[in-house]
Design an enzyme around this catalytic site. Structure first.
Site, short mmCIF file in Angstrom:
data_model
loop_
_atom_site.label_atom_id
_atom_site.label_comp_id
_atom_site.label_asym_id
_atom_site.label_seq_id
_atom_site.Cartn_x
_atom_site.Cartn_y
_atom_site.Cartn_z
CG ASP A 160 -10.25 -1.02 5.03
OD1 ASP A 160 -10.12 -1.26 3.82
OD2 ASP A 160 -9.61 -1.58 5.93
CE LYS A 219 -3.68 -2.57 2.15
NZ LYS A 219 -4.25 -3.13 3.38
CD GLN A 246 -3.33 -4.61 6.59
OE1 GLN A 246 -3.24 -3.65 5.85
NE2 GLN A 246 -3.90 -5.74 6.22
#
Ligand code: NAD
Length: 293
Positions: free
Chosen positions: A126, A59, A103
């Site tokens: 997200d 990322k 994460q």
């Protein structure tokens, strides 16, 4: 019965991802050329999960490639829930950051649901905050989880008709299966969600024009689960050991299934790269909303 296709179309996630990234890069370069601040992404990684480290590094690389501002908070595994909450609250207030990604998985002493609820929904790239999931459910514009978005992008890139198709999604997680079922419904598919407690899962899978697996079990989906000429999307990423070699494989037994389907995503090189591209896309979307662009 339709004769199965012996050479399926390989749905190339890298190609789809490159096309998305090229578009985002052009928009970001335009922002830079006007001397405005670029979109910013903040990634928080807690602990030493090796797969998570690889995902976060990917990322970070994608941000650099595109010209996004990025910061990564790598925190020790013993970080407390309170410390993590304080960090997120301070990033919520940081005007240089448009997107926050925590994460997953988090160490077991930290409750992911509690952490996600701390993220400002406007920065929840997200799409996992209950505010955004609720908007998705009610069909409103919102930040949508990246992997389900990526699956739709792949289908659209290859002009695969979704409307009126029977879609079977195996897996009902909040991260993939459930939001994907809503996106497929929004695209006018007839959707069935199968899961670990589903009876006759191979028979149900065989009704799919579009079969999507998001389970996390290596080579679960066999040829006899797939209707001839179906489209097969493999979200799963599983580490296996074959001939003493560590390999990444999907949920679909690719070699077994490929002679029976019309098109299939490989693992690696299928849904994975598109997920990263959609994260970049969501960060740009959050930037635009937050800056009224
Ligand atoms: P999860 O563990 O949260 O959910 C798995 C789902 O599979 C559950 O709903 C469960 O009911 C179902 N399931 C479990 N065993 C089953 C079985 N034998 N038959 C049918 N259903 C079964 O996992 P997740 O976060 O949704 O991820 C699923 C997979 O997708 C994992 O391999 C993960 O690594 C991968 N993934 C890939 C990407 C990507 O970018 N390609 C992104 C996210 C997740």
């Amino acid at each position: 019965m339709t004769k199965p296709n012996t050479t399926p179309l390989i749905l190339n996630g890298k190609e789809v991802s490159e096309q998305i990234i090229t578009k985002i890069k052009a928009e970001v370069s335009n922002i830079h050329s006007k001397n405005k601040r670029p979109p910013g992404l903040s990634v928080i990684l807690v602990g030493d999960n090796p797969a998570s480290h690889v995902y976060v590094n990917n990322k970070e690389k994608a941000c650099i490639k595109i010209g996004l501002h990025s910061e990564v908070h790598r925190l020790p595994a013993n970080t407390s829930e309170e410390e993590l909450i304080d960090i997120i609250k301070s990033i919520n207030k940081n005007n240089a950051i448009d997107g926050i990604l925590v994460q997953l998985p988090l160490p077991i002493h930290i409750k992911a649901e509690k952490i996600i609820e701390i993220i400002d929904p406007a920065k929840d790239i997200d799409g996992l905050h209950p505010y955004n999931l609720g908007k998705l459910l009610s069909g409103q514009k919102c930040l949508v989880p990246c992997t389900p978005l990526g699956v739709i992008e792949i289908l659209k890139y290859y002009s695969i008709n979704i409307r009126g198709m029977n879609a079977v999604i195996i897996g009902r997680s909040t991260l993939v299966g459930k939001p994907l079922s809503l996106l497929m419904l929004n695209e006018n598919a007839t959707v069935t969600v199968a899961h670990s407690k589903t009876d006759n899962i191979d028979g149900i899978s065989r009704t799919a024009d579009i079969l999507i697996s998001a389970v996390g079990k290596a080579k679960l989906v066999k040829k006899n689960w797939v209707k001839p000429n179906a489209i097969v999307i493999d979200v799963g990423i599983n580490k296996t050991l074959e001939n003493n070699k560590s390999l990444l494989v999907g949920d679909v037994d690719f070699e077994d299934v490929k002679s029976n389907c019309k098109a299939i995503t490989p693992v690696p090189g299928g849904v994975g790269p598109v997920t990263v591209a959609m994260l970049m896309s969501n960060t740009l979307q959050a930037y635009k909303i937050n800056n009224n662009v």
